[in-house]
Design an enzyme around this catalytic site. Sequence first.
Site, PDB file in Angstrom:
ATOM      1  N   HIS A 242     -41.552 -30.298 -59.496  1.00  0.00           N
ATOM      2  CA  HIS A 242     -41.892 -28.888 -59.690  1.00  0.00           C
ATOM      3  C   HIS A 242     -42.214 -28.576 -61.161  1.00  0.00           C
ATOM      4  O   HIS A 242     -43.325 -28.172 -61.491  1.00  0.00           O
ATOM      5  CB  HIS A 242     -40.708 -28.009 -59.273  1.00  0.00           C
TER       6      HIS A 242
HETATM    7  O1  RIB Z   1     -37.498 -24.645 -56.762  1.00  0.00           O
HETATM    8  C1  RIB Z   1     -37.672 -25.627 -57.752  1.00  0.00           C
HETATM    9  C2  RIB Z   1     -37.126 -25.163 -59.067  1.00  0.00           C
HETATM   10  O2  RIB Z   1     -35.731 -24.947 -58.950  1.00  0.00           O
HETATM   11  C3  RIB Z   1     -37.270 -26.198 -60.188  1.00  0.00           C
HETATM   12  O3  RIB Z   1     -37.373 -25.533 -61.417  1.00  0.00           O
HETATM   13  C4  RIB Z   1     -35.994 -26.968 -60.118  1.00  0.00           C
HETATM   14  O4  RIB Z   1     -35.631 -27.554 -61.378  1.00  0.00           O
HETATM   15  C5  RIB Z   1     -35.033 -25.881 -59.772  1.00  0.00           C
HETATM   16  O5  RIB Z   1     -34.654 -25.243 -60.992  1.00  0.00           O
END
Ligand code: RIB
Length: 317
Positions: A242
């Site tokens: 992500h």
């Molecule tokens: O949903 C994904 C996000 O939530 C990313 O930033 C992961 O590190 C968590 O913080």
Amino acid sequence: MNAPLPLILDCDPGVDDFVAILMILAASERFNLLGITVSGGNVALRYTAENTLKACELAGRRDVKVYAGCPGPLLRTLAIEDGVHGETGLKGITLPPSTLKLQPEHAVDFLIETLMTFPQKVTLATTAPLTNVALAIVREPRILDNIEEIVTMGGSMHLGNITPAAEYNFYADPEAAHILYTCGKKITTIGIDVTHQAVVSLEWLEQLKHLKNPVAKTIFPMLHAFREYDMKYFEVGGGVLHDPCVIGYLLNRSLFKGKDVHVEVDTSFSLTRGRTVVDWWHKRGLPINAHVFNEVNAEEFFDLLLGLLARYGGEAP
Ligand code: RIB
Ligand code: CA
């Protein structure tokens, strides 16, 4: 070559945040990293702050200034994601305690002080629940005048990841996300509609395995362990990177496709807490407050990532 981009990262390492930090530090000619602010999120603040220091130390960047911020959300109880990231936030690896130290200022104070005084507009990249950033905006709205762009990893047009309805960062602190989307700026938004296209494959891990530098060798087992949760729940072929998508966007905007839309965050205490209602077809006729991406060139993104990690050993990927 353009001048280095003045940048602040707000994060909650977390495996994917850890990789995002390594990307920024590998691309040092592209970024003037003014500081990293940290919040509680994936795991408790004591771990996310320590993991941030560990990432800087691993990258050989003892100069980076790291500021601890809010341990939890504005109103809600912190929902950690240790199932995804492991008990201390770096699933699959154990690093020695960092020898670096946090800066004494609170992250929110650093954000306000820097954004009120830095002589150029600053880009703000966020990969965590938005508590630090939201508090800075509420305490001193004038900081918005000196922000070039806010690029946030968060939200979802379709399914959620921590609940069926919501993505983790916005679920963890919906009020903070609401403050962001009502602050008057157009928020560059990289949600899980995009990030679920950025999946760490076994083939890519094999390429990473061929890199011999200590950074690549350190994160290999972490990224391997990171596959477990996402493959179990999300019908994907590996771990979802992500947060690195935010840095990938800042390094090569052409990799991402999306459009200007209106976004509203659900701040209820119901089943849809934290959901982002993305008006993709402009049915509500409300003003644009976001640029939401729905596509990434994943192959080029992972080539970019591998090239950055190879830089730590002066290697060609
Ligand atoms: O949903 C994904 C996000 O939530 C990313 O930033 C992961 O590190 C968590 O913080
Ligand atoms: Ca994160």
